[in-house]
Enzyme design. Structure first.
Site, PDB file in Angstrom:
ATOM      1  N   ARG A   1      25.492  22.557 -50.885  1.00 23.51           N
ATOM      2  CA  ARG A   1      26.326  21.429 -51.334  1.00 23.51           C
ATOM      3  C   ARG A   1      27.315  20.921 -50.297  1.00 23.51           C
ATOM      4  NH1 ARG A   1      28.004  26.144 -52.458  1.00 23.51           N
ATOM      5  NH2 ARG A   1      30.187  26.699 -52.462  1.00 23.51           N
TER       6      ARG A   1
ATOM      7  N   CYS B   1      33.858  28.873 -58.028  1.00 27.12           N
ATOM      8  CA  CYS B   1      32.467  28.583 -57.669  1.00 27.12           C
ATOM      9  C   CYS B   1      31.705  29.869 -57.358  1.00 27.12           C
ATOM     10  CB  CYS B   1      32.426  27.676 -56.452  1.00 27.12           C
ATOM     11  SG  CYS B   1      33.145  26.082 -56.785  1.00 27.12           S
TER      12      CYS B   1
END
Ligand SMILES: [Zn+2]
Length: 339
Positions: free
Chosen positions: A64, A179
């Site tokens: 990402r 995360c």
């Protein structure tokens, strides 16, 4: 008309385009949000970008964090450096500064002063509150953004107008999830970054921004927008009548912190000093294994841990969540440095 920005200029106007090109933005963090925001701002032609990050590129980032390549991960390049390299390829006409550094209450003001707007792309709330204090103190708009899993939230802090992050502290929906523990998908990163960058472009263009706390779950298809003006707190220690800026105070500075969910602890030395990494590597011969060195950091296996040691003496000790263990390992590690 410079054809590079022609489509954007058609929309925001010639005057605003000039303001964007004369403008500067500070990007706090070069992870997923920071990568995405920085790329949009560089392409938009924001004249001066500063990006700060304390970490280096790892394989798990590549899913990402769009500025980084496999080569960056192989070389363990600091994110701020890898980001600058890529951004300069994207737009060579703008000025980009990269800072490989940890942000804390004692260095933040020096870093952000002179910038027109700050983009929050940090991965923890402590740093957000430090930035919030400094932004309000120096009167610089600060665009908060955070995401985890498929959920994201964003809010523009405009000093002397909107509530600040401290005012909203008990109303922010993000809890202890990170995360690293629950993961994150790239689309929510792009959504949050896109909303933040829109605010930046509006601020640089001189357009008003609305005091809306936006949140979105891109997987569950849920979203909310709340006008939070009523939460502005007269007694807020950051933006109220009597301001102490608590997160800029020396006693609130942590010297070691657990990097949540990563089985790692960061150690920040109390003194400022520069280390010669090649000399350190020499001293570690026979003791440390699997060394990797680049101009910014030295990584090796030491005792039962993987040490990542930066030029300024900061280190990330992988393999423990115990700050005491990390500190004592760090101290034994440092003994191998001989000037
Ligand atoms: Zn406040």
């Amino acid at each position: 008309m410079n054809s590079r920005y022609s489509r954007q200029e058609l929309f925001i106007g010639k005057e605003s385009q000039k303001r964007v090109q004369d403008g500067s933005a500070f990007i706090m963090g070069a992870g997923a949000l920071g990568s995405s925001s920085a790329e949009m701002l560089a392409r938009a032609g924001v004249g001066e970008l500063t990006i700060v990050d304390r970490d280096y590129v790892e394989w798990s980032n590549l899913q990402r964090q769009q500025l980084y390549s496999e080569e960056d991960a192989r070389n363990k390049l600091p994110k701020a450096v890898a980001a600058k390299n890529r951004l300069q390829q994207i737009n060579s006409e703008i000025t980009i500064h990269s800072l490989v550094s940890d942000v804390h209450g004692l260095n933040i003001e020096q870093m952000i002063k002179g910038h027109d707007v700050i983009v929050d792309a940090t991965d923890n709330f402590e740093t957000r509150l430090i930035v919030n204090d400094a932004a309000v103190k120096l009167g610089i708009p600060f665009i908060m953004g955070a995401c985890v899993a498929s959920y994201g939230t964003m809010f523009p802090v405009i000093p002397e107008q909107t509530p600040c992050l401290h005012c909203l502290l008990n109303h922010l929906p993000i809890d202890g999830m990170t995360c690293e523990t629950v993961g994150v998908i790239s689309p929510i990163v792009q959504m949050v970054a896109a909303t933040q960058v829109t605010q930046v472009l509006k601020i640089l263009s001189g357009e008003p921004v609305k005091p809306l706390l936006k949140s979105l779950d891109i997987w569950k298809d849920e979203k909310a927008e709340i006008n939070v003006m009523r939460l502005k707190n007269e007694d807020c220690p950051t933006c109220g009548k009597e301001r102490t800026y608590p997160y800029l105070q020396f006693e609130n500075q942590t010297k070691s912190d657990v990097l949540c969910g990563r089985d790692a602890v960061q150690i920040r030395p109390a003194t400022t000093r520069t280390f010669e990494l090649s000399i350190f590597l020499e001293g570690l011969k026979g003791t440390a294994t699997k060394p990797v060195i680049n101009p910014f950091l030295l990584s090796c296996e030491f005792e039962d841990y993987r040490m990542v040691f930066f030029k300024d003496g900061r280190a990330i000790v992988h393999g423990t969540n115990d700050t005491k263990v990390a500190r004592s390992t760090y101290n034994r590690f440092l003994q191998f440095y001989a000037e």
